[in-house]
Scaffold this motif. Structure first.
Motif, PDB file in Angstrom:
ATOM      1  N   PRO A 117      20.972  -5.563  58.834  1.00  0.00           N
ATOM      2  CA  PRO A 117      20.762  -5.062  57.331  1.00  0.00           C
ATOM      3  C   PRO A 117      22.225  -3.800  56.160  1.00  0.00           C
ATOM      4  O   PRO A 117      22.925  -4.676  56.535  1.00  0.00           O
ATOM      5  CB  PRO A 117      20.475  -3.268  58.674  1.00  0.00           C
ATOM      6  CG  PRO A 117      21.048  -3.928  59.603  1.00  0.00           C
ATOM      7  CD  PRO A 117      21.293  -5.411  59.622  1.00  0.00           C
ATOM      8  N   LYS A 118      21.712  -2.611  55.859  1.00  0.00           N
ATOM      9  CA  LYS A 118      23.022  -2.667  54.755  1.00  0.00           C
ATOM     10  C   LYS A 118      23.753  -2.379  55.563  1.00  0.00           C
ATOM     11  O   LYS A 118      23.475  -1.724  56.310  1.00  0.00           O
ATOM     12  CB  LYS A 118      21.982  -1.428  53.916  1.00  0.00           C
ATOM     13  CG  LYS A 118      21.062  -2.325  53.579  1.00  0.00           C
ATOM     14  CD  LYS A 118      20.170  -0.927  52.321  1.00  0.00           C
ATOM     15  CE  LYS A 118      19.105  -1.135  51.881  1.00  0.00           C
ATOM     16  NZ  LYS A 118      19.120   0.282  50.206  1.00  0.00           N
ATOM     17  N   GLY A 119      24.970  -2.413  55.334  1.00  0.00           N
ATOM     18  CA  GLY A 119      26.186  -1.620  55.566  1.00  0.00           C
ATOM     19  C   GLY A 119      27.427  -2.302  55.118  1.00  0.00           C
ATOM     20  O   GLY A 119      28.610  -1.943  55.343  1.00  0.00           O
ATOM     21  N   MET A 120      27.550  -3.938  54.740  1.00  0.00           N
ATOM     22  CA  MET A 120      28.212  -4.915  54.685  1.00  0.00           C
ATOM     23  C   MET A 120      28.040  -5.162  53.163  1.00  0.00           C
ATOM     24  O   MET A 120      27.025  -5.499  52.568  1.00  0.00           O
ATOM     25  CB  MET A 120      28.715  -5.612  55.462  1.00  0.00           C
ATOM     26  CG  MET A 120      28.862  -5.356  57.339  1.00  0.00           C
ATOM     27  SD  MET A 120      29.131  -6.419  57.910  1.00  0.00           S
ATOM     28  CE  MET A 120      31.184  -6.847  57.750  1.00  0.00           C
ATOM     29  N   ARG A 121      28.804  -5.033  52.577  1.00  0.00           N
ATOM     30  CA  ARG A 121      29.016  -5.990  50.968  1.00  0.00           C
ATOM     31  C   ARG A 121      27.698  -7.689  51.279  1.00  0.00           C
ATOM     32  O   ARG A 121      27.911  -7.949  50.479  1.00  0.00           O
ATOM     33  CB  ARG A 121      30.426  -6.279  50.212  1.00  0.00           C
ATOM     34  CG  ARG A 121      30.690  -5.007  49.324  1.00  0.00           C
ATOM     35  CD  ARG A 121      31.537  -5.197  49.411  1.00  0.00           C
ATOM     36  NE  ARG A 121      32.217  -3.795  48.733  1.00  0.00           N
ATOM     37  CZ  ARG A 121      33.865  -3.905  48.113  1.00  0.00           C
ATOM     38  NH1 ARG A 121      34.563  -5.193  47.599  1.00  0.00           N
ATOM     39  NH2 ARG A 121      33.992  -2.447  47.967  1.00  0.00           N
ATOM     40  N   GLY A 122      28.667  -8.004  52.316  1.00  0.00           N
ATOM     41  CA  GLY A 122      28.431  -9.761  52.220  1.00  0.00           C
ATOM     42  C   GLY A 122      28.447 -10.259  53.926  1.00  0.00           C
ATOM     43  O   GLY A 122      28.738  -9.426  54.568  1.00  0.00           O
TER      44      GLY A 122
END
Length: 636
Positions: free
Chosen positions: A126-131
Motif C-alpha cells: 500500500p501507500k507509504g513509500m515512494r517506491g
C-alpha cells in the motif's frame, strides 16, 4: 524485545463458493504469515510461509501483526471475444488481510480468493513509500503427501518455455516453469501458475526441503533486483488449481483473475485459421511454383486459402532471412514496412483482398520494439489483419512490459496478435482480446530438427498441463504423417509422428483462436483427406466439456459452436478404444466421423450416420479420432 506470543493471531479461513476448497491464513509465533489449503477436509498444501524480500528494509515476512481483515464475494458473468465458452462465470470469495510490522512500520496486504477450482492470492504493497525494490519473493508451497509431478524443468530464466515435460518426483534445485502439475494418490491434480502478470517478473518454483520455493526472474541491468516499482503495487496472482485434471481444463480461472477488456470496440477481432508457410519450408511440391519469398509464391498460397476457405495467410521468413530483410535472429535492422526484393507487400495485400483473404505478418520482438510506432499505423492503413511477434525468450520485468506495449500498440491500430518464443499465458488476452494465441510449448516446429520429434506423450502433457494457462499455438495441420519408427527430422517438408486423424483431432483438443494450417498447399491438394474438416472446424467455442482422459495417456474433448458439437480424441503410443457418453445431446443428431485406419498413418476412415447416446473412439498407436455432431430436424 517483543514476546513471540504477541504475534500470534487466530487463523482466518476463506472457502470456495461450493465449500470444497479452504484457504487458511495465519501468523506463526514469529509474526510470519502462512498459507495452507484443504480440499474436502484433507490437506492439499501444508502451512507455507509468505512474504517479499525488499531492498529497502529487508525481508517483509516476519514481525507482522494483523491490523484488519475484510471479506467480500462476487458472482458475475462476462463474454470473451475469443473463448472456449460463450460466457464465463466469475464466482469467488475473497479475504484481505492487512498486516503491519511491529518495529519497522511497513505494511503488507494479502488478498486471497477462493474459487471452486482453485485458490489465488497476491501481495499488495500500500501507500507509504515512494517506491519498492523487490529482490525476491519468499512464498513457499508445501505439498501434502509427497506427490509426483508433470513438470517443465527449465535451464534458466532466459527461456521460450520449450522443454519437454518430466514426470516423477521433483528434485531439489530444479527450476520449474508454469504451469506445474502435481499428482496426488487420490487422483486429484494440484497445478500452479500465475495470472495478471503486469509490470513484474515471471515466477518460477524451486524444490527445497519438501517445499516449492518461489523465484522471480531477475532484471538484466545488474542491479541484483527482480523488480523496481514506483508507489503502491500488487503482484500478479499466484494460482493453485485443485481438482480432477479434466475439470481443471474446463476452467477459466486464469482469465477471471485479469482485468476486463480495455477495448471499447472488439468487432474487428475475427479469429480463424491462417496458412503458415514457414513450417513447411515454403514447399511447393509439383505445383510448378518456384518456392521462395516472392509475390508469386504468396499469391499461390492466397489462392489456396481462398479456394479452401481459410481466411488468413501469414508471411514469415525463410532460411533465417525475414520477409523484411536481414536475419530472423538476431534482428539486424530490416524495415518492417517493405518486403525483400521480389516481395511486393502492397500488391500481395491488394491481391489477397480481391480473393477475400487477409494477410498476417511475422516479426522478431526486437524489430517490433524498434519499429512498431511506424509499422503498426502503416499496417492498419494497408489493411493487414494482424502480426506474430517472436523471439522474446525472457520474462524479466522489462520483457513483460515490452509484451504489454506491443499488444496495446497492436490493439490501437486494429491488429490481432500472436506471441511465440515467450513465457506462458497469464490471461492478458482478457484485457486485450486482440491477443489471440501463444506458443510457450515445444511444438511441431521441433520436427524440423529434433531427432526424437514431438511424441504423442508430449502432446498430451502439453494438452493437460500447458493448456491450463491458455491457448496453445502448435504449428498444427501436418498432413505428412508417420509412425514413430519411421520419423526423421526434415527442415523442409517435415513429417510428424501420429496419424492423420490425430492431426484433425488436435483442432478440437487444443484451444487456439488463431490456429495454423501449417503444411504446404501442394501437400493438402495431393492428399486432401480431412482437408474439408480443417476448413470447417471452428477456432472459438460456445461450450467446452472434457469427456475422458488421463494425463500423458489420452484425452477426449467436446466443444460446441452454435448447435453443432465437435468431439476430438488423442492417445499416446498405445492403441486405445474410448467410449464416451453424450448426455449433452438433446434430440436427434447426425454423426460424421474421421478415424484411424489400420493401414498408412495418412489413411482416414470417414463415416456418416446417426449419433447414439455413446460415442466410440477407436484410436491406433499415436492416433486420434474426431467427430462432428449436427442436430437433425424432426422431419428427418
Amino acid at each position: 524485545m517483543v514476546p513471540l506470543l504477541a504475534f500470534v493471531a487466530p487463523s482466518l479461513d476463506v472457502s470456495s463458493p461450493n465449500g470444497t476448497l479452504v484457504a487458511r491464513l495465519s501468523l506463526d509465533g514469529t509474526g510470519q504469515p502462512r498459507l495452507a489449503v484443504n480440499r474436502g477436509g484433507k490437506p492439499v498444501l501444508l502451512s507455507g510461509r509468505l512474504g517479499l524480500d525488499l531492498a529497502t528494509g529487508g525481508p517483509l515476512d516476519r514481525g507482522l501483526k494483523v491490523e484488519r481483515s475484510t471479506r467480500r464475494s462476487a458472482d458475475s458473468q462476462w463474454r470473451p471475444v475469443a473463448g472456449n465458452t460463450k460466457m464465463v462465470r466469475n464466482r469467488y470469495r475473497e479475504l484481505t488481510l492487512a498486516l503491519r510490522e511491529v518495529r519497522g512500520g511497513r505494511r503488507l496486504e494479502l488478498v486471497v480468493r477462493a474459487y471452486d477450482e482453485g485458490i489465488a492470492f497476491r501481495y499488495r504493497l500500500p501507500k507509504g513509500m515512494r517506491g519498492y525494490y523487490v529482490r525476491e519473493e519468499l512464498t513457499e508451497f508445501v505439498p501434502a503427501n509427497a506427490p509426483t509431478a508433470t513438470a517443465l524443468v527449465l535451464p534458466n530464466e532466459r527461456t521460450p518455455y520449450e522443454e519437454l515435460y518430466q514426470r516423477g518426483p521433483l528434485k531439489e534445485g530444479q527450476l520449474l516453469g508454469f504451469p506445474l502439475m502435481l499428482h496426488r494418490q487420490d487422483g486429484t491434480a494440484v497445478a500452479f501458475t500465475e495470472a495478471d502478470l503486469t509490470d513484474f517478473p515471471g515466477l518460477y518454483l524451486r524444490p527445497k526441503d519438501g517445499a516449492l520455493r518461489a523465484h522471480l526472474s531477475p532484471r538484466l541491468d545488474g542491479s541484483g533486483l527482480a523488480a523496481k516499482k514506483s508507489g503502491p503495487f500488487s503482484t500478479p496472482w499466484r494460482v493453485v488449481m485443485v481438482g480432477d485434471p479434466k475439470r481443471l481444463l474446463e476452467s477459466n480461472l486464469v482469465l477471471n483473475l485479469n482485468p476486463p477488456t480495455v477495448l471499447k470496440d472488439t468487432s474487428w477481432i475475427r479469429p480463424g485459421k491462417t496458412v503458415f508457410p514457414w513450417w513447411n519450408g515454403y514447399n511447393t511440391g509439383d505445383s510448378g511454383i518456384e518456392p521462395g519469398q516472392t509475390t508469386e509464391y504468396h499469391k499461390w498460397c492466397i489462392d489456396f486459402a481462398a479456394r479452401r476457405g481459410f481466411p488468413y495467410h501469414s508471411i514469415d521468413g525463410l532460411d533465417n532471412i525475414a520477409w523484411y530483410g536481414g536475419r530472423i535472429v538476431p534482428y539486424d535492422g530490416g524495415p518492417l514496412t517493405k518486403g525483400l526484393p521480389g516481395l511486393d507487400l502492397e500488391e500481395i495485400v491488394r491481391y489477397a483482398k480481391s480473393k477475400g483473404v487477409r494477410i498476417r505478418l511475422w516479426m522478431a520482438s526486437a524489430a517490433a520494439k524498434a519499429q512498431m510506432d511506424v509499422a503498426y499505423p502503416y499496417y492498419e492503413k494497408l489493411g493487414i489483419e494482424g502480426v506474430m511477434v517472436d523471439f522474446f525468450d525472457r520474462d524479466d520485468q522489462e520483457t513483460v512490459n515490452l509484451v504489454r506495449r506491443i499488444v496495446a500498440k497492436a490493439a490501437k491500430h486494429h491488429l490481432t496478435i500472436t506471441l511465440h518464443n515467450l513465457y506462458k499465458p497469464t490471461g492478458l488476452q482478457r484485457t486485450y482480446p486482440n491477443l489471440l494465441a501463444f506458443e510457450a510449448a515445444r511444438n511441431l516446429e521441433f520436427d524440423k530438427w529434433d531427432d526424437k520429434g514431438i511424441t504423442p506423450e508430449h502432446e498430451l502433457d502439453v494438452a493437460f498441463v500447458r493448456g491450463l494457462a491458455g491457448p496453445i499455438d502448435f504449428h498444427a495441420g501436418s498432413f505428412r504423417n508417420v509412425l514413430q519408427k519411421d520419423f526423421k527430422p526434415i527442415d523442409k517438408a517435415p513429417m510428424t509422428i501420429g496419424t492423420r486423424a490425430r492431426q484433425l483431432a488436435r483442432y478440437v483438443v487444443y484451444f487456439d483462436p488463431m490456429n495454423m494450417v501449417a503444411d504446404s498447399p501442394a501437400v493438402y491438394e495431393a492428399s486432401p483427406a480431412g482437408l474439408s474438416f480443417l476448413a470447417q472446424v471452428p477456432t472459438t467455442w460456445d461450450e467446452t466439456r472434457v469427456l475422458a482422459g488421463e494425463v500423458g495417456k489420452y484425452l477426449v474433448v467436446a466443444r460446441r459452436k452454435g448447435k453443432v458439437w465437435y468431439v476430438g480424441g488423442m492417445t499416446d503410443s498405445r492403441s486405445r478404444t474410448v467410449k464416451v457418453p453424450l448426455p449433452f445431446l438433446k434430440g436427434r443428431y447426425g454423426l460424421e466421423s474421421w478415424s484411424d485406419t489400420s493401414g498408412a498413418p495418412t489413411g482416414l476412415a470417414i463415416t456418416k450416420g446417426l449419433a447414439g447416446k455413446t460415442l466410440v473412439l477407436r484410436m491406433r498407436e499415436a492416433g486420434g479420432a474426431v467427430a462432428r455432431l449436427t442436430p437433425l430436424s424432426r422431419s428427418r
